[in-house]
Design an enzyme around this catalytic site. Structure first.
Site, short mmCIF file in Angstrom:
data_model
loop_
_atom_site.label_atom_id
_atom_site.label_comp_id
_atom_site.label_asym_id
_atom_site.label_seq_id
_atom_site.Cartn_x
_atom_site.Cartn_y
_atom_site.Cartn_z
N TYR A 92 3.54 28.16 2.71
CA TYR A 92 4.03 28.27 4.08
C TYR A 92 3.36 29.73 4.64
CZ TYR A 92 6.41 24.13 3.36
OH TYR A 92 6.91 23.07 2.66
N CYS A 114 19.83 14.86 -13.29
CA CYS A 114 18.36 14.90 -12.20
C CYS A 114 17.36 14.49 -13.32
CB CYS A 114 18.34 16.16 -11.71
SG CYS A 114 16.67 16.14 -10.84
#
Ligand SMILES: Cc1cc2nc3c(=O)[nH]c(=O)nc-3n(C[C@H](O)[C@H](O)[C@H](O)COP(=O)(O)O)c2cc1C
Ligand code: SF4
Length: 373
Positions: free
Chosen positions: A171, A343
């Site tokens: 970013y 997960c």
């Protein structure tokens, strides 16, 4: 030896344990960035699940810094009342919450919604996002620095316990840091001292706004894992300098979307040795800089958590995907069920952020539907 369920203090913020929910975009804000009841409930669940510190999904500091749909915004005072409710709920559940603040730069899927050209450090085409950004002028850089500072001030007023600058994952801050995207020839480009100028100015402006006694963190890349990207020695320089400037904690991550398999949220974490994939580089940083260090990336088992904390490689352990599947994971571990996180690191949850209700674990939902049948 430090353990997961030991308290930890960072600049006056006392955490009940050393677990962190790493920033996670959920697609649960409104179209214009407001926090919703759904998002508040999810975060409250994490606090009730004994997560030591919750970091929000990245919140954009300016409308042209939005990366994804239904992303949290902190670009306007109008965001504060709903966020005040969120922080109140977390505190009532004995939790702590930091807001992650971001400008997406070229990494945005909101091209059509953004007013005017997409900004970046330089005119470098991004293949993945299909965008060639406009190189920011020095005036736009100063404007963005001030936007970060105002955003941090709003987060403080909204009751957050800390702010985290998003300096990782490609970013805007990370775009400036990285020679992969920063080709500037002015004092914001070239050697790392210059590429880090935007970040250092942002940090200083944020600190000036929130004051010395409010925790300010950063998420940084160890490396970008692309040819011509940010290297370890650059990160070491940046981390050292930030430490000297008074940063309260650094969360070490790595990779950018263009890094493919070496992106921040890697798949194929099968064995214990696949976990904590930024550990070797984070360890080097910790050895050189006595800053509170948070490690993220593929942490899945208590064995790995203990190894990280006991060896002093990091002070806190941070997870994102495991807490999408099991918001109550930390409490489960605390209550004695020490099985590793459920997960499986398949990354199918990414796309669900665009579904009407926001993010969910695809595997968990399938498993529940099967059970019901
Ligand atoms: C759905 C999703 C959304 C994410 N959103 C953010 C974000 O807003 N900010 C950020 O810094 N990282 C974000 N990440 C990256 C995570 O914070 C974390 O760095 C990465 O998933 C690796 O940690 P894990 O293996 O525990 O998932 C996101 C990851 C996922 C899966
Ligand atoms: S879909 Fe579920 S199992 Fe797959 S990475 Fe996301 S949280 Fe983990």
């Amino acid at each position: 030896m430090p353990e997961l369920f030991d308290e930890f203090e960072i600049n006056g913020m006392v955490l009940t344990n050393r677990s962190v929910r790493s920033a996670t975009w959920t697609g649960m804000a409104t179209q214009n960035g407001r926090c919703t009841t759904r998002l508040t409930k999810l975060v409250e669940r994490l606090a009730r699940g004994d997560v030591g510190l919750i970091i929000t999904g990245f919140a954009y500091v300016m409308p042209n810094g939005q990366a994804l749909p239904k992303q949290l915004g902190i670009h306007d005072d109008a965001m504060i009342p709903d966020l005040l409710n969120l922080t109140k709920r977390v505190h009532a559940a004995n939790g702590k919450i930091a807001m992650q603040i971001v400008h997406a730069g070229v990494q945005t899927v909101m091209r059509k919604e953004i007013d005017g050209p997409v900004w970046g450090p330089s005119v470098v085409h991004d293949k993945l996002f299909g965008i060639t950004p406009r190189a920011m002028t020095q005036r736009q850089i100063k404007e963005t620095v001030q936007a970060f500072a105002r955003a941090a001030g709003r987060a403080k007023r909204a009751g957050f316990d800390a702010v985290q600058l998003h300096g990782a994952h490609g970013y805007l801050i990370s775009q400036f840091l990285s020679p992969f995207r920063n080709k500037r020839t002015d004092n914001y480009g070239g050697r790392i001292e210059n590429r880090a100028r935007f970040l250092f100015e942002t940090y200083r402006a944020v600190r000036k706004t929130v004051g010395r006694n409010f925790p300010v963190f950063i998420k940084l890349n160890t490396k970008d894992f692309v040819r011509g990207g940010l290297q370890e020695r650059d990160t070491l320089f940046v981390a050292k300098k930030l430490y000297e400037m008074g940063i309260d904690a650094i969360e070490m991550s790595g990779g950018i979307p263009a890094a493919g398999n070496l992106s921040p949220a890697r798949t194929r974490i099968c064995k214990t040795s696949d976990e904590a994939y930024f550990l070797p580089l984070a360890k080097k940083i910790k050895e050189e800089i006595p800053v509170p260090l948070i490690l993220v990336g593929g942490i899945r088992s208590l064995t790995t958590v203990s190894q990280i904390l006991n060896t002093g490689a990091a002070d806190l352990v941070s997870m994102a995907r495991p807490l999408i599947r099991e918001p109550g994971l930390i409490r489960r571990w605390k209550e004695g069920d020490r099985k590793k996180a459920k997960c499986i690191s398949c990354n199918q949850c990414f796309a669900t952020g665009n579904s009407p209700g926001g993010i969910y674990c695809v595997i968990e939902r399938k498993a529940r539907t099967k059970k019901k049948k």
